[in-house]
Motif scaffolding. Structure first.
Motif, PDB file in Angstrom:
ATOM      1  N   PRO A  17      32.879  38.021  44.707  1.00 35.58           N
ATOM      2  CA  PRO A  17      33.626  39.103  44.039  1.00 35.58           C
ATOM      3  C   PRO A  17      34.425  38.502  42.641  1.00 35.58           C
ATOM      4  CG  PRO A  17      34.327  38.496  46.310  1.00 35.58           C
ATOM      5  CD  PRO A  17      33.378  37.303  45.946  1.00 35.58           C
ATOM      6  N   ILE A  18      34.303  37.040  42.433  1.00 38.63           N
ATOM      7  CA  ILE A  18      34.884  36.474  41.031  1.00 38.63           C
ATOM      8  C   ILE A  18      33.669  36.896  40.179  1.00 38.63           C
ATOM      9  CG2 ILE A  18      35.333  34.509  39.947  1.00 38.63           C
ATOM     10  CD1 ILE A  18      36.641  33.323  42.374  1.00 38.63           C
ATOM     11  N   ASP A  20      31.551  39.263  40.269  1.00 38.89           N
ATOM     12  CA  ASP A  20      31.498  40.728  40.082  1.00 38.89           C
ATOM     13  C   ASP A  20      32.546  40.982  38.921  1.00 38.89           C
ATOM     14  OD1 ASP A  20      29.226  41.003  41.730  1.00 38.89           O
ATOM     15  OD2 ASP A  20      30.804  41.555  43.192  1.00 38.89           O
ATOM     16  N   HIS A  21      33.745  40.640  39.071  1.00 38.03           N
ATOM     17  CA  HIS A  21      34.914  40.920  38.290  1.00 38.03           C
ATOM     18  C   HIS A  21      34.720  40.486  36.876  1.00 38.03           C
ATOM     19  CE1 HIS A  21      38.075  42.847  40.825  1.00 38.03           C
ATOM     20  NE2 HIS A  21      37.590  41.794  41.863  1.00 38.03           N
ATOM     21  N   ILE A  25      34.339  42.632  33.448  1.00 38.98           N
ATOM     22  CA  ILE A  25      35.242  42.137  32.153  1.00 38.98           C
ATOM     23  C   ILE A  25      34.313  41.969  31.034  1.00 38.98           C
ATOM     24  CG2 ILE A  25      36.687  40.585  31.421  1.00 38.98           C
ATOM     25  CD1 ILE A  25      37.802  40.074  34.001  1.00 38.98           C
ATOM     26  N   GLN A  51      43.103  39.259  32.494  1.00 40.79           N
ATOM     27  CA  GLN A  51      42.337  39.350  33.586  1.00 40.79           C
ATOM     28  C   GLN A  51      40.994  38.244  33.919  1.00 40.79           C
ATOM     29  OE1 GLN A  51      40.263  43.537  33.710  1.00 40.79           O
ATOM     30  NE2 GLN A  51      41.747  44.172  32.144  1.00 40.79           N
ATOM     31  N   GLN A  55      41.022  35.449  37.073  1.00 40.90           N
ATOM     32  CA  GLN A  55      39.849  35.004  37.901  1.00 40.90           C
ATOM     33  C   GLN A  55      39.566  33.501  37.750  1.00 40.90           C
ATOM     34  OE1 GLN A  55      38.205  37.313  39.629  1.00 40.90           O
ATOM     35  NE2 GLN A  55      39.514  38.805  38.967  1.00 40.90           N
TER      36      GLN A  55
END
Length: 380
Positions: A17-18, A20-21, A25, A51, A55
């Motif tokens: 998930p990190i 993907d974030h 960004i 943001q 992360q």
């Protein structure tokens, strides 16, 4: 945007998930970079910065017991920090902590290339880098209370690595007396001029022979085999100059023998670097005042990918074969001599110095443009 093949997907599913974030960004940052129709707004940059930091907090928690892990998350995170750093410069916040990140990356690359070329660099090369490191350190100290401790620690560690590398480079020149510094500078200049001539579309034979003539004059200036001062004294550092002079002579002979030609397997990389170098030179000569710092990002990333594709410091072709010796520095040439010949295994190789010289030159140009952009921002 392609990532380096050296960086694999994360093994820990909690990092997915990190990743993907961070990818999302990075996409936003790239879109912001490409949009030249409007001014970059500070609010947008700060928001994306926050943001990314969020992360980083999550990643540090997951990696509490595996700090040294490196995978695609780290590469994308570095991309994000690079872009944010350049955006901070673009919006005029060149003295804010995040602005240091991009410059620190370039400085580290420059130091790595100087270390590879040791001892073929001069004190002047190190002075500029030392000043830049000092300025970055001042920025971090002044602004450390206003930004995430994770970012501050990251940057402080990067600068400490750079200082240690710089100290080792200074040690290479510690035995060179000030009286011999002018000759040392001249030899370094000749060496780089020969390397530059070697990357011309039309090989300048007469120019390289002119450098050979200068080298002969330097050799002839010695008295009883030593470099001497005006009053006849023999200063310290004879071995450094003798070694450098010998390497310059060998490099000139090798370049004239090869006449600017090298293996077809490395032409794509060579031509790509030529194109990057030419574009950077054009920016530095004609568009420096209209340059947005984020314009340097694509060049920096292309160079990073090319640099990271090397194996044990050498460029390799699509079949994994190391480039020939012609493209290596004079240290590599000396190290590979067997009975007076340049050998790789049973073969007499030809080299990969042209590509390496171009890569170093491109990093130098990127650094110069970053410094010029920062100085321009300070004058506004």
């Amino acid at each position: 945007m392609a990532d380096s093949p050296a960086f694999q997907a994360p093994l820990d599913p909690n990092e997915r998930p990190i990743l993907d974030h961070l990818l999302a960004i990075r996409d936003k940052l790239c879109l912001l970079k490409q949009d030249k129709s409007t001014y970059v707004k500070s609010h947008d940059v700060i928001s994306l910065h926050d943001q990314v930091i969020e992360q980083v907090h999550k990643l540090n928690t997951i990696r509490n017991d595996k700090r040294l892990e490196q995978n695609r998350v780290d590469r994308v995170l570095d991309d994000c920090f690079q872009l944010i750093s350049l955006f901070f410069m673009t919006i005029g916040r060149i003295h804010d902590v995040p602005a240091v990140y991009a410059t620190s990356s370039t400085i580290k690359r420059l130091l790595d290339h100087l270390a590879e070329a040791a001892p073929m660099f001069s004190e002047k090369d190190l002075e500029s880098i030392s000043r830049t490191i000092g300025q970055m350190s001042d920025i971090i100290q002044r602004g450390k209370d206003n930004y995430s401790p994770q970012l501050v620690i990251l940057l402080e560690v990067r600068l400490e690595v750079c200082r240690a590398q710089l100290s080792r480079l200074h040690d290479h020149l510690s035995n060179l007396s000030p009286e011999l510094a002018p000759v040392h500078e001249q030899l370094i200049s000749i060496l780089r001029s020969i390397a530059a001539a070697n990357t011309r579309t039309k090989f300048p034979t007469a120019e390289v022979k002119g450098f050979q003539s200068q080298l002969k004059d330097i050799e002839d200036s010695k008295v009883d085999g030593n470099f001497v001062t005006a009053d006849g004294a023999i200063p310290a550092g004879q071995q450094i100059l003798d070694e450098l002079l010998s390497r310059c002579q060998k490099w000139a002979d090798t370049v004239l023998d090869r006449h600017g030609k090298f293996d077809d397997g490395f032409k794509p990389t060579y031509e790509k670097l030529c194109d990057i170098r030419n574009q950077l030179e054009k920016l530095s000569l004609t568009q420096a005042w209209s340059l947005r710092e984020t314009d340097l990002y694509s060049f920096q990333r292309q160079l990073d990918r090319i640099d990271e594709a090397r194996v044990d410091g050498k460029f390799v072709d699509e079949q994994g074969n190391a480039a020939n010796l012609f493209c290596q520095r004079l240290s590599s040439i000396d190290n590979m001599q067997v009975d007076g010949k340049f050998m790789v295994g049973p073969d007499v190789p030809e080299g990969q110095g042209s590509v390496k010289s171009l890569l170093a030159e491109c990093f130098d140009l990127c650094h110069d443009l970053q410094v010029e952009a920062e100085e321009r921002g300070s004058d506004l």
